[in-house]
Design an enzyme around this catalytic site. Structure first.
Site, mmCIF file in Angstrom:
data_model
loop_
_atom_site.group_PDB
_atom_site.id
_atom_site.type_symbol
_atom_site.label_atom_id
_atom_site.label_comp_id
_atom_site.label_asym_id
_atom_site.label_seq_id
_atom_site.Cartn_x
_atom_site.Cartn_y
_atom_site.Cartn_z
ATOM 1 N N TYR A 124 0.820 -1.208 0.000
ATOM 2 C CA TYR A 124 0.000 0.000 0.000
ATOM 3 C C TYR A 124 0.857 1.261 0.000
ATOM 4 C CZ TYR A 124 -4.055 -2.946 0.855
ATOM 5 O OH TYR A 124 -5.045 -3.895 0.741
ATOM 6 N N LYS A 171 3.812 -14.759 4.692
ATOM 7 C CA LYS A 171 4.086 -15.623 3.542
ATOM 8 C C LYS A 171 5.617 -15.635 3.362
ATOM 9 C CE LYS A 171 2.426 -18.016 0.038
ATOM 10 N NZ LYS A 171 1.514 -19.157 0.116
ATOM 11 N N ASP A 204 -2.255 -18.229 3.685
ATOM 12 C CA ASP A 204 -3.286 -19.043 3.018
ATOM 13 C C ASP A 204 -3.852 -20.091 3.975
ATOM 14 O OD1 ASP A 204 -0.647 -19.780 2.772
ATOM 15 O OD2 ASP A 204 -0.809 -20.658 0.784
ATOM 16 N N ASP A 228 -5.802 -6.368 5.475
ATOM 17 C CA ASP A 228 -6.969 -5.841 4.778
ATOM 18 C C ASP A 228 -7.898 -6.985 4.378
ATOM 19 O OD1 ASP A 228 -8.686 -4.175 3.483
ATOM 20 O OD2 ASP A 228 -7.299 -3.534 1.913
#
Ligand code: NAI
Length: 332
Positions: A124, A171, A204, A228
């Site tokens: 972002y 991740k 995930d 988010d």
């Protein structure tokens, strides 16, 4: 003494839910001096920008703001007011409590999660460019400074609110350097809070585990993008976006807003559920140290939900935004 608060009605359903929240907050007896400022798509015509400087000045001066959602055009055009506000006011911690509410139909029961999202960097940062036609690069920025302070915010929150476990979501198996740095910072901060259990989970897998059983989590600590996405997912556990409150907190100022957007599909129709923003208002009262008033607001929302007579369409009812606000205000 009245609290000076910047009020940003925003776009779409924003003015409707903001008016509802003001109605309920005023019923607490806590005195507010609202300073209304225009931001979002509605500000572009008059000010030539979605975020006029006077909005920032107002929040800097008052140190507290209550905000409705603001529209951001997809693809081209003006930058997101939310991203700009969070970055320019350094509102680095995004706090999103996700708690099962009485009487709200949901496939999940007993959910009591706190989502803490880093609010200022990651993908972002808005740093994108065309390398050659047909190839775009978007930069993911992760710093030790921002990762450490968001981790510290989460662990302090756990300590002061009696939370037992923080799961850092990442991740780092793929983004070894960026998410690796984020995890290094979380681990270093965790050492100072031996009473809080710290663990890590790949994003995930976290999504799948959440959908299977959200009650196995206590607090989630995430970078900006994962935060988010995961916080919208979590809103689904408690009846949807109309129920999920939020806060953006920095060292100099704090801004309170619901997780949901401007909902153009139902704007101006008195259909919006104002509870998410009303509950964000309760978070604002907590931030001001007005805990008793905050509890009264939450209890009033719970009482209206329990009675089940005054509910908006998203909760299976037929009451309007203003009716709900009146019902909650009466209980307050
Ligand atoms: P959205 O949250 O506005 O709407 C998604 C769905 O949820 C729609 O079906 C909407 O009707 C429903 N919904 C949302 N809030 C509701 C409420 N209070 N009561 C009842 N139903 C509600 O998300 P969407 O459509 O992706 O975004 C619309 C606009 O909002 C975009 O311009 C986006 O950039 C902006 N946005 C602004 C945010 C903010 O200012 N904090 C946050 C998210 C999106």
């Amino acid at each position: 003494m009245a609290y000076n608060v910047t009020l940003i009605p925003g776009d779409g359903i924003g003015p409707e839910v903001v008016a509802a929240a003001v109605r309920v907050l005023s019923a607490t007896g806590v005195e507010f001096q609202w300073q209304t400022e225009v931001a979002g798509a509605g500000a572009i015509g008059e000010h030539g920008t979605a975020l006029p400087d006077r909005v920032l000045e107002s929040v800097r001066k008052n140190k507290v703001a209550l905000k409705g959602p603001t529209e951001t055009p997809v693809g081209t055009g003006h930058r997101s007011v939310n991203v700009e506000l969070r970055k320019r006011l350094d509102l680095y911690a995004n706090l999103r409590p996700v708690q099962t509410l009485p009487g709200v139909k949901s496939r999940y029961d007993g959910v009591d999660l706190i989502v803490v999202r880093e609010n200022t960097e990651d993908l972002y940062s808005g740093l994108e460019h065309v390398v050659v036609p047909g190839v775009v690069e978007s930069l993911k920025i992760i710093t030790e400074k921002a990762s450490t302070r968001i981790a510290r915010y989460a662990f302090d929150y756990a300590r002061t609110h009696g939370r037992k476990r923080i799961t850092a979501v990442h991740k780092a198996n793929i983004m070894k350097l960026s998410d690796g740095l984020f995890l290094d910072c979380c681990r270093a901060v965790a050492k100072g809070y031996p009473e809080v259990t710290y663990d890590e989970m790949i994003v995930d897998n976290t999504c799948m585990q959440l959908v299977l059983d959200p009650t196995r989590f206590d607090m989630l600590l995430l970078e900006n993008l994962y935060g988010d996405i995961v916080s919208d997912l979590c809103a689904g556990f408690i009846g949807g976006l109309g129920m999920a409150p939020g806060a953006n907190i920095g060292d100099e100022a704090a801004l309170f807003e619901a997780v949901h957007g401007s909902a153009p599909d139902i704007a101006g129709k008195n259909l919006a559920n104002p509870m998410a923003l009303i509950l964000s208002g309760a978070l604002m009262l907590d931030h001001m140290g007005e805990h008793e008033a905050a509890d009264r607001v939450r209890n009033a929302v719970h009482a209206v939900l329990r009675e089940g007579q005054k509910l908006t369409r998203d909760l299976g009812g037929s009451a309007g935004t203003t009716e709900i606000a009146e019902a909650i205000a009466a209980k307050v």
